[in-house]
Design an enzyme around this catalytic site. Structure first.
Site, PDB file in Angstrom:
ATOM      1  N   CYS A 137       7.924  88.683  -0.958  1.00  0.00           N
ATOM      2  CA  CYS A 137       9.064  87.978  -0.992  1.00  0.00           C
ATOM      3  C   CYS A 137       9.848  88.020  -2.418  1.00  0.00           C
ATOM      4  O   CYS A 137      10.583  88.866  -1.796  1.00  0.00           O
ATOM      5  CB  CYS A 137       8.441  86.387  -1.754  1.00  0.00           C
ATOM      6  N   HIS A 138      10.202  87.503  -2.881  1.00  0.00           N
ATOM      7  CA  HIS A 138      10.887  87.680  -4.155  1.00  0.00           C
ATOM      8  C   HIS A 138      10.232  89.054  -5.349  1.00  0.00           C
ATOM      9  O   HIS A 138      11.033  89.389  -6.170  1.00  0.00           O
ATOM     10  CB  HIS A 138      11.717  86.568  -5.218  1.00  0.00           C
TER      11      HIS A 138
END
Length: 190
Positions: free
Chosen positions: A113-114
């Site tokens: 994800c991030h």
């Protein structure tokens, strides 16, 4: 798969707040189910607060503080996502140094994800093929990575995925890469 990671210690590095709970708990369970020993490493002692998107979820006890450990202590690294988690970690020099050390030692690293924001700060994405949450693609390209929109991407022991929906593929691949045991010979060093 029950004992494929027997004897392997895996650091999960998270900030005190802001990690996406499922991106912590699902890989954690995969490591445990494979016989590995996951350990929660954070920037401060006590516990961390996980989130389900923007809502507070569960808290988890910190096993080690990043200033008290070294990549030498672990066989692999997992970086869960969430927006706030990597944004905090990339501003902590000790966390960045710890993360960079896994690449310097050519050990398996998995990020979802991030989480690649922390990897950009550690300056370890240049020349690597990877994926992330789509909003990070420009940041990653600007840092020298080849960004692709795929469920899971592996680049010499480095595993990345985009989002919680990708967790089954991400977890399977991170266990496989940690178990494989060839990373010191094949991974790119920084």
């Amino acid at each position: 798969m029950a004992n494929t990671l027997s004897g392997k210690r895996v650091a999960f590095v998270v900030a005190p707040e802001g990690t996406e709970q499922v991106e912590l708990t699902e890989p954690w369970k995969a490591v445990q189910d494979a016989g590995g020993q996951p350990e929660l490493v954070s920037t401060s002692p006590g516990s961390i607060q996980a989130f389900n998107h923007l809502d507070k979820a569960d808290t988890f006890p910190v096993d080690k503080v990043v200033t008290d450990v070294s990549p030498d202590d672990f066989d692999a690294l997992v970086l869960p996502g969430g927006v706030a988690n990597p944004d905090f970690l990339r501003t902590d020099p000790d966390a960045v140094r710890f993360v960079r050390g896994f690449f310097s030692q050519q050990k398996p690293v998995a990020a979802i994800c991030h989480a690649p924001w922390t990897l950009i700060e550690a300056d370890v994405v240049r020349g690597r093929r990877m994926t992330s949450w789509p909003s990070l693609q420009t940041d990653l390209r600007n840092a020298g990575a080849e960004w692709v929109d795929e469920e899971v991407v592996t680049d010499s022991g480095f595993v990345t995925s985009r989002k919680p929906d990708d967790l089954p593929a991400f977890c399977g691949k991170l266990v496989e890469e940690i178990a494989e045991g060839k990373h010191r010979a094949q991974a790119k060093s920084v």
